[in-house]
Design a protein around this motif. Structure first.
Motif, PDB file in Angstrom:
ATOM      1  N   ALA A  86       0.810  -1.212   0.000  1.00 20.08           N
ATOM      2  CA  ALA A  86       0.000   0.000   0.000  1.00 20.08           C
ATOM      3  C   ALA A  86       0.844   1.262   0.000  1.00 20.08           C
ATOM      4  O   ALA A  86       0.314   2.367  -0.029  1.00 20.08           O
ATOM      5  CB  ALA A  86      -0.942   0.004   1.198  1.00 20.08           C
ATOM      6  N   GLY A  87       2.164   1.117   0.033  1.00 16.27           N
ATOM      7  CA  GLY A  87       3.033   2.286   0.001  1.00 16.27           C
ATOM      8  C   GLY A  87       3.486   2.743   1.363  1.00 16.27           C
ATOM      9  O   GLY A  87       3.939   3.872   1.527  1.00 16.27           O
ATOM     10  N   GLY A  88       3.340   1.875   2.373  1.00 22.17           N
ATOM     11  CA  GLY A  88       3.867   2.209   3.686  1.00 22.17           C
ATOM     12  C   GLY A  88       5.374   2.053   3.681  1.00 22.17           C
ATOM     13  O   GLY A  88       6.039   2.312   2.681  1.00 22.17           O
ATOM     14  N   HIS A  89       5.938   1.615   4.770  1.00 26.00           N
ATOM     15  CA  HIS A  89       7.378   1.414   4.814  1.00 26.00           C
ATOM     16  C   HIS A  89       7.775   0.317   3.836  1.00 26.00           C
ATOM     17  O   HIS A  89       7.027  -0.633   3.616  1.00 26.00           O
ATOM     18  CB  HIS A  89       7.816   1.051   6.232  1.00 26.00           C
ATOM     19  N   PRO A  90       8.974   0.419   3.248  1.00 27.92           N
ATOM     20  CA  PRO A  90       9.402  -0.615   2.300  1.00 27.92           C
ATOM     21  C   PRO A  90       9.640  -1.971   2.949  1.00 27.92           C
ATOM     22  O   PRO A  90       9.662  -2.990   2.272  1.00 27.92           O
ATOM     23  CB  PRO A  90      10.699  -0.051   1.714  1.00 27.92           C
ATOM     24  N   VAL A  91       9.819  -1.976   4.287  1.00 29.57           N
ATOM     25  CA  VAL A  91      10.012  -3.219   5.021  1.00 29.57           C
ATOM     26  C   VAL A  91       9.090  -3.214   6.231  1.00 29.57           C
ATOM     27  O   VAL A  91       8.940  -2.195   6.910  1.00 29.57           O
ATOM     28  CB  VAL A  91      11.473  -3.378   5.494  1.00 29.57           C
ATOM     29  N   ALA A  92       8.440  -4.336   6.499  1.00 31.19           N
ATOM     30  CA  ALA A  92       7.595  -4.463   7.687  1.00 31.19           C
ATOM     31  C   ALA A  92       7.896  -5.799   8.351  1.00 31.19           C
ATOM     32  O   ALA A  92       7.904  -6.840   7.695  1.00 31.19           O
ATOM     33  CB  ALA A  92       6.113  -4.385   7.314  1.00 31.19           C
ATOM     34  N   VAL A  93       8.185  -5.756   9.661  1.00 25.00           N
ATOM     35  CA  VAL A  93       8.504  -6.958  10.414  1.00 25.00           C
ATOM     36  C   VAL A  93       7.446  -7.155  11.484  1.00 25.00           C
ATOM     37  O   VAL A  93       7.072  -6.218  12.185  1.00 25.00           O
ATOM     38  CB  VAL A  93       9.900  -6.869  11.064  1.00 25.00           C
ATOM     39  N   LEU A  94       6.967  -8.379  11.593  1.00 23.16           N
ATOM     40  CA  LEU A  94       5.975  -8.711  12.607  1.00 23.16           C
ATOM     41  C   LEU A  94       6.498  -9.841  13.482  1.00 23.16           C
ATOM     42  O   LEU A  94       6.880 -10.902  12.979  1.00 23.16           O
ATOM     43  CB  LEU A  94       4.659  -9.150  11.957  1.00 23.16           C
ATOM     44  N   THR A 147      -4.688   2.419 -10.209  1.00 29.01           N
ATOM     45  CA  THR A 147      -3.299   2.280  -9.803  1.00 29.01           C
ATOM     46  C   THR A 147      -3.171   2.157  -8.308  1.00 29.01           C
ATOM     47  O   THR A 147      -4.041   2.556  -7.540  1.00 29.01           O
ATOM     48  CB  THR A 147      -2.484   3.507 -10.255  1.00 29.01           C
ATOM     49  N   THR A 148      -2.038   1.586  -7.889  1.00 29.31           N
ATOM     50  CA  THR A 148      -1.665   1.552  -6.486  1.00 29.31           C
ATOM     51  C   THR A 148      -0.573   2.576  -6.290  1.00 29.31           C
ATOM     52  O   THR A 148       0.372   2.628  -7.073  1.00 29.31           O
ATOM     53  CB  THR A 148      -1.133   0.161  -6.100  1.00 29.31           C
ATOM     54  N   ARG A 149      -0.637   3.376  -5.239  1.00 30.77           N
ATOM     55  CA  ARG A 149       0.306   4.469  -5.088  1.00 30.77           C
ATOM     56  C   ARG A 149       1.416   4.126  -4.110  1.00 30.77           C
ATOM     57  O   ARG A 149       1.203   3.492  -3.100  1.00 30.77           O
ATOM     58  CB  ARG A 149      -0.427   5.731  -4.622  1.00 30.77           C
ATOM     59  N   ASP A 150       2.600   4.627  -4.446  1.00 29.27           N
ATOM     60  CA  ASP A 150       3.759   4.424  -3.607  1.00 29.27           C
ATOM     61  C   ASP A 150       3.829   5.567  -2.601  1.00 29.27           C
ATOM     62  O   ASP A 150       3.167   6.589  -2.728  1.00 29.27           O
ATOM     63  CB  ASP A 150       5.018   4.385  -4.477  1.00 29.27           C
TER      64      ASP A 150
END
Length: 277
Positions: A86-94, A147-150
């Motif tokens: 969805a254009g949040g952070h380029p990396v997500a850790v859970l 489109t999906t936005r960055d």
């Protein structure tokens, strides 16, 4: 992240033996899972998600459970991979224990007996020749509306993106992705993104070529059928095509199908087109 030294400066081969884009994504998921370094006995699974305008997301992974989780996440829009797409952070850790950002997603992870997830965006080039060629078939308004936005800095123009993609790594261990692994994973993502872009361009080119052959075959059938009608009715091409169009409307089938029906009844059988064959 134990990327093979031979991969340095080259691309992953996601094309050889891959008839479809899904085949290429399966190759990417397998290569990505092998590239992850974990502690002894730690099993890493990997999945890939690709979103393209006006198409259902393509999802694959190294296990059925990974695919199920990614499909659930795309449907619900909740989780680390959805966040990066969805254009949040380029990396997500859970880390499931103590992470409350995505409560429903954490429940799904618990059911799958997984403790941690690493989601990573793959930056694909939206200005590639294949994407531009495909875009010529759509209006500007249609492109803008699908489109999906960055992400961008506040006040900056947000670039239009026709395709977005992400890698997802899964492990049972709740601390499988420390900072060092995340950093190395980001480096590997650059290689993965370039390799994926090459595969996207190839499969888009194949699709365009196939569509062109179908269009040429269709036009040939219609033209020959019009010739038959002209000979039988001593009429012009315009009048012959109008006869086809009326039959198409009356029977509620495509003009090409009406033309093929006429050609199939010819004594010598329908002629064959040879475009690209």
């Amino acid at each position: 992240m134990a990327a093979d030294g031979k991969q340095t400066g080259i691309l992953l081969d996601l094309v050889t033996g891959a008839e479809t884009l899904r085949d290429s994504l399966e190759l990417l998921a397998t290569a990505s899972a092998r590239a992850v370094v974990g502690t002894a006995g730690l099993v890493i699974e990997c999945g890939v998600v690709v979103r393209q305008a006006k198409r259902a997301p393509l999802i694959t992974g190294t296990s059925a459970e990974v695919i199920r989780l990614l499909e659930w996440e795309q449907e619900k829009g909740e989780g680390p991979v959805s966040d990066v797409l969805a254009g949040g952070h380029p990396v997500a850790v859970l880390q499931r224990s103590g992470d409350f950002r995505w409560p429903r997603y954490c429940q799904e992870l618990q059911v799958a007996n997984l403790g941690s997830v690493l989601g990573m965006r793959l930056r694909v080039d939206q200005d590639s020749g294949a994407n531009n060629a495909a875009a010529t078939n759509n209006s500007s308004a249609a492109r803008d509306s699908s489109t999906t936005r960055d992400n961008g800095a506040p006040g900056d123009a947000i670039p239009v993106r026709q395709t977005t993609a992400a890698l997802a790594f899964f492990a049972q261990d709740a601390k499988a992705f420390p900072l060092q692994v995340i950093s190395e994973a980001r480096s590997f993502a650059g290689l993965a993104a370039k390799s994926l872009q090459m595969a996207l361009d190839l499969h888009n080119a194949r699709s365009t070529a196939s569509d062109l052959r179908l269009a040429l075959d269709s036009r040939t059938s219609i033209n020959v059928a019009c010739g038959v009608i002209m000979a039988q009715n001593r009429c012009s091409y315009h009048e012959a095509f109008s006869i086809l169009a009326r039959a198409s409307s009356h029977r509620n089938i495509k003009v090409r199908r009406v033309a093929e029906d006429i050609l199939e009844r010819l004594p010598e059988g329908p002629p064959r087109a040879h475009f690209g064959h």
